[in-house]
Design a protein around this motif. Structure first.
Motif, PDB file in Angstrom:
ATOM      1  N   TYR A 244      14.458  -2.987  -2.461  1.00  0.00           N
ATOM      2  CA  TYR A 244      13.682  -3.459  -3.411  1.00  0.00           C
ATOM      3  C   TYR A 244      12.244  -3.442  -3.635  1.00  0.00           C
ATOM      4  CZ  TYR A 244      17.993  -5.798  -4.495  1.00  0.00           C
ATOM      5  OH  TYR A 244      19.427  -6.099  -4.787  1.00  0.00           O
ATOM      6  N   LEU A 245      11.336  -3.052  -2.353  1.00  0.00           N
ATOM      7  CA  LEU A 245       9.976  -3.066  -2.349  1.00  0.00           C
ATOM      8  C   LEU A 245       9.497  -1.474  -2.583  1.00  0.00           C
ATOM      9  CD1 LEU A 245       9.001  -5.591   0.303  1.00  0.00           C
ATOM     10  CD2 LEU A 245       9.360  -6.007  -1.939  1.00  0.00           C
ATOM     11  N   ARG A 246       8.559  -1.467  -3.293  1.00  0.00           N
ATOM     12  CA  ARG A 246       7.860  -0.154  -3.431  1.00  0.00           C
ATOM     13  C   ARG A 246       6.350  -0.239  -3.572  1.00  0.00           C
ATOM     14  NH1 ARG A 246      11.771   1.246  -2.012  1.00  0.00           N
ATOM     15  NH2 ARG A 246      13.691   2.099  -3.101  1.00  0.00           N
ATOM     16  N   LYS A 247       5.735   0.595  -3.493  1.00  0.00           N
ATOM     17  CA  LYS A 247       4.011   0.944  -3.298  1.00  0.00           C
ATOM     18  C   LYS A 247       3.870   0.151  -4.713  1.00  0.00           C
ATOM     19  CE  LYS A 247       0.215   3.797  -3.385  1.00  0.00           C
ATOM     20  NZ  LYS A 247      -0.045   5.310  -3.156  1.00  0.00           N
ATOM     21  N   GLY A 248       2.616  -0.765  -4.324  1.00  0.00           N
ATOM     22  CA  GLY A 248       2.128  -1.476  -5.624  1.00  0.00           C
ATOM     23  C   GLY A 248       2.732  -2.816  -6.049  1.00  0.00           C
ATOM     24  N   ASN A 249       3.985  -3.091  -5.496  1.00  0.00           N
ATOM     25  CA  ASN A 249       4.701  -4.350  -5.768  1.00  0.00           C
ATOM     26  C   ASN A 249       3.946  -5.485  -5.157  1.00  0.00           C
ATOM     27  OD1 ASN A 249       7.982  -3.267  -5.250  1.00  0.00           O
ATOM     28  ND2 ASN A 249       6.748  -3.106  -7.180  1.00  0.00           N
TER      29      ASN A 249
ATOM     30  N   GLY B 262       0.691  -1.216   0.070  1.00  0.00           N
ATOM     31  CA  GLY B 262       0.077  -0.030   0.025  1.00  0.00           C
ATOM     32  C   GLY B 262       0.919   1.234  -0.076  1.00  0.00           C
ATOM     33  N   LYS B 263       1.923   1.256   0.481  1.00  0.00           N
ATOM     34  CA  LYS B 263       3.129   2.273   0.422  1.00  0.00           C
ATOM     35  C   LYS B 263       4.598   1.737   0.530  1.00  0.00           C
ATOM     36  CE  LYS B 263       2.768   3.475   5.329  1.00  0.00           C
ATOM     37  NZ  LYS B 263       2.540   4.769   6.234  1.00  0.00           N
ATOM     38  N   ASP B 264       5.311   2.610   0.349  1.00  0.00           N
ATOM     39  CA  ASP B 264       6.969   2.097   0.309  1.00  0.00           C
ATOM     40  C   ASP B 264       7.066   1.656   1.801  1.00  0.00           C
ATOM     41  OD1 ASP B 264       7.009   2.796  -2.237  1.00  0.00           O
ATOM     42  OD2 ASP B 264       8.323   4.627  -1.630  1.00  0.00           O
ATOM     43  N   PRO B 265       8.173   0.888   1.989  1.00  0.00           N
ATOM     44  CA  PRO B 265       8.224   0.544   3.237  1.00  0.00           C
ATOM     45  C   PRO B 265       9.086   1.697   4.212  1.00  0.00           C
ATOM     46  CG  PRO B 265       9.163  -1.035   1.769  1.00  0.00           C
ATOM     47  CD  PRO B 265       8.942  -0.076   0.962  1.00  0.00           C
ATOM     48  N   GLU B 266       8.555   1.745   5.582  1.00  0.00           N
ATOM     49  CA  GLU B 266       9.344   2.759   6.190  1.00  0.00           C
ATOM     50  C   GLU B 266      10.243   2.206   7.281  1.00  0.00           C
ATOM     51  OE1 GLU B 266       6.116   4.433   8.898  1.00  0.00           O
ATOM     52  OE2 GLU B 266       5.130   5.357   7.069  1.00  0.00           O
TER      53      GLU B 266
ATOM     54  N   ALA C 185       6.918 -10.920   9.703  1.00  0.00           N
ATOM     55  CA  ALA C 185       7.450 -11.719   8.351  1.00  0.00           C
ATOM     56  C   ALA C 185       8.821 -12.406   8.845  1.00  0.00           C
ATOM     57  CB  ALA C 185       7.511 -11.072   7.108  1.00  0.00           C
ATOM     58  N   ASP C 186       8.942 -13.804   8.586  1.00  0.00           N
ATOM     59  CA  ASP C 186      10.346 -14.454   8.432  1.00  0.00           C
ATOM     60  C   ASP C 186      10.631 -14.882   6.964  1.00  0.00           C
ATOM     61  OD1 ASP C 186       8.572 -16.605   8.603  1.00  0.00           O
ATOM     62  OD2 ASP C 186       8.861 -17.082  10.464  1.00  0.00           O
ATOM     63  N   ASN C 187       9.589 -14.847   6.222  1.00  0.00           N
ATOM     64  CA  ASN C 187      10.130 -15.222   4.824  1.00  0.00           C
ATOM     65  C   ASN C 187       9.198 -14.279   3.900  1.00  0.00           C
ATOM     66  OD1 ASN C 187      10.473 -16.744   2.288  1.00  0.00           O
ATOM     67  ND2 ASN C 187       9.805 -18.543   3.243  1.00  0.00           N
ATOM     68  N   MET C 188       9.910 -13.898   2.940  1.00  0.00           N
ATOM     69  CA  MET C 188       9.127 -12.820   1.974  1.00  0.00           C
ATOM     70  C   MET C 188       9.774 -13.113   0.404  1.00  0.00           C
ATOM     71  SD  MET C 188       9.934  -8.720   2.060  1.00  0.00           S
ATOM     72  CE  MET C 188      11.633  -8.741   1.594  1.00  0.00           C
ATOM     73  N   THR C 189       8.824 -13.042  -0.324  1.00  0.00           N
ATOM     74  CA  THR C 189       9.232 -13.331  -1.924  1.00  0.00           C
ATOM     75  C   THR C 189       8.525 -12.391  -2.715  1.00  0.00           C
ATOM     76  OG1 THR C 189       9.106 -15.703  -1.446  1.00  0.00           O
ATOM     77  CG2 THR C 189       9.023 -14.944  -3.845  1.00  0.00           C
ATOM     78  N   MET C 190       9.571 -11.562  -3.496  1.00  0.00           N
ATOM     79  CA  MET C 190       8.723 -10.565  -4.480  1.00  0.00           C
ATOM     80  C   MET C 190       8.502 -11.073  -5.586  1.00  0.00           C
ATOM     81  SD  MET C 190      11.920  -7.712  -3.826  1.00  0.00           S
ATOM     82  CE  MET C 190      13.262  -9.094  -3.865  1.00  0.00           C
ATOM     83  N   LEU C 191       7.062 -10.692  -5.855  1.00  0.00           N
ATOM     84  CA  LEU C 191       6.373 -11.423  -7.057  1.00  0.00           C
ATOM     85  C   LEU C 191       6.651 -10.375  -8.305  1.00  0.00           C
ATOM     86  CD1 LEU C 191       3.420 -12.961  -5.123  1.00  0.00           C
ATOM     87  CD2 LEU C 191       5.466 -14.107  -5.837  1.00  0.00           C
TER      88      LEU C 191
ATOM     89  N   GLY D 140      14.625  -0.718 -11.989  1.00  0.00           N
ATOM     90  CA  GLY D 140      16.185  -1.677 -12.235  1.00  0.00           C
ATOM     91  C   GLY D 140      16.167  -2.722 -11.249  1.00  0.00           C
ATOM     92  N   GLY D 141      15.519  -2.874 -10.269  1.00  0.00           N
ATOM     93  CA  GLY D 141      15.634  -4.058  -9.457  1.00  0.00           C
ATOM     94  C   GLY D 141      14.936  -5.306 -10.012  1.00  0.00           C
ATOM     95  N   SER D 142      15.404  -6.456  -9.696  1.00  0.00           N
ATOM     96  CA  SER D 142      14.584  -7.688  -9.979  1.00  0.00           C
ATOM     97  C   SER D 142      13.242  -7.831  -9.269  1.00  0.00           C
ATOM     98  CB  SER D 142      15.569  -8.999  -9.990  1.00  0.00           C
ATOM     99  OG  SER D 142      15.782  -9.052  -8.522  1.00  0.00           O
ATOM    100  N   GLY D 143      12.339  -8.260 -10.066  1.00  0.00           N
ATOM    101  CA  GLY D 143      10.897  -8.327  -9.313  1.00  0.00           C
ATOM    102  C   GLY D 143      10.920  -9.605  -8.434  1.00  0.00           C
ATOM    103  N   GLY D 144      11.548 -10.539  -8.615  1.00  0.00           N
ATOM    104  CA  GLY D 144      11.457 -11.556  -7.832  1.00  0.00           C
ATOM    105  C   GLY D 144      12.576 -11.987  -7.133  1.00  0.00           C
ATOM    106  N   GLY D 145      12.339 -12.889  -5.904  1.00  0.00           N
ATOM    107  CA  GLY D 145      13.422 -13.283  -5.136  1.00  0.00           C
ATOM    108  C   GLY D 145      12.622 -13.794  -3.746  1.00  0.00           C
ATOM    109  N   ASN D 146      13.242 -14.817  -3.195  1.00  0.00           N
ATOM    110  CA  ASN D 146      12.920 -15.292  -2.120  1.00  0.00           C
ATOM    111  C   ASN D 146      13.732 -15.062  -0.716  1.00  0.00           C
ATOM    112  OD1 ASN D 146      11.441 -16.837  -0.137  1.00  0.00           O
ATOM    113  ND2 ASN D 146      12.100 -18.787  -1.168  1.00  0.00           N
TER     114      ASN D 146
END
Length: 158
Positions: free
Chosen positions: A68-73, A14-18, A101-107, A114-120
């Motif tokens: 790597y995380l941004r609003k909307g990801n 919903g928004k960029d990480p603080e 969270a103890d596990n996060m995967t970017m989808l 320019g960052g990759s959109g995936g990663g566990n």
């Protein structure tokens, strides 16, 4: 009797990480994600319900989220539910519920920045918080870029 406190969510930020850095350099990031469900009501009309979840990530996961995380990801989160209580300015007892969270995967695909959109990424149980799962490892001092090393090739077609 044993108990389980496990949460699995897939949603959009919903928004960029603080991000804050506590004493000793420990990073903590907070961000909301939205999950939605669709259903048909009694009259057959399609309805959509969105639920907001407050996510907290610590140490290495917080640094990855900041970078790597941004609003909307889109993001996949595994963790546990934690409820905190506090008194507001008027002395009323309030409660807030968050997902630690103890596990996060970017989808998703490659992002615009320019960052990759995936990663566990997975927080290790070690106090140093230095290990991750999913092909990426981090060791303090092994890389000048904050200890993050990506073993994936850079010539991927997406």
């Amino acid at each position: 009797m044993a108990s389980v406190n496990k949460v699995i969510l897939i949603g959009n930020l919903g928004k960029d990480p603080e991000v804050r850095h506590l004493e000793g350099g420990v990073a903590v990031a907070r961000f909301p994600i939205a999950t939605s469900e669709s259903f048909k009501d009694k009259s057959g009309q399609k309805q959509e319900r969105t639920e907001w979840h407050n996510i907290v990530v610590w140490r290495g996961l917080a640094e990855v989220a900041e970078k790597y995380l941004r609003k909307g990801n889109s993001v996949y989160i595994e963790g546990r539910i934690r409820t905190n209580s506090y008194q507001d300015k008027e002395g009323v007892q309030r409660y807030s519920t968050e997902i630690v969270a103890d596990n996060m995967t970017m989808l998703g695909g490659r992002s615009d920045n320019g960052g990759s959109g995936g990663g566990n990424y997975q927080e290790s149980s070690a106090a140093s918080g230095g290990n991750y799962a999913g092909g990426a490892t981090a060791d303090k001092g092994s890389s000048p870029a904050g200890g993050f090393q990506n073993d994936e090739p850079d010539d991927l077609p997406f």
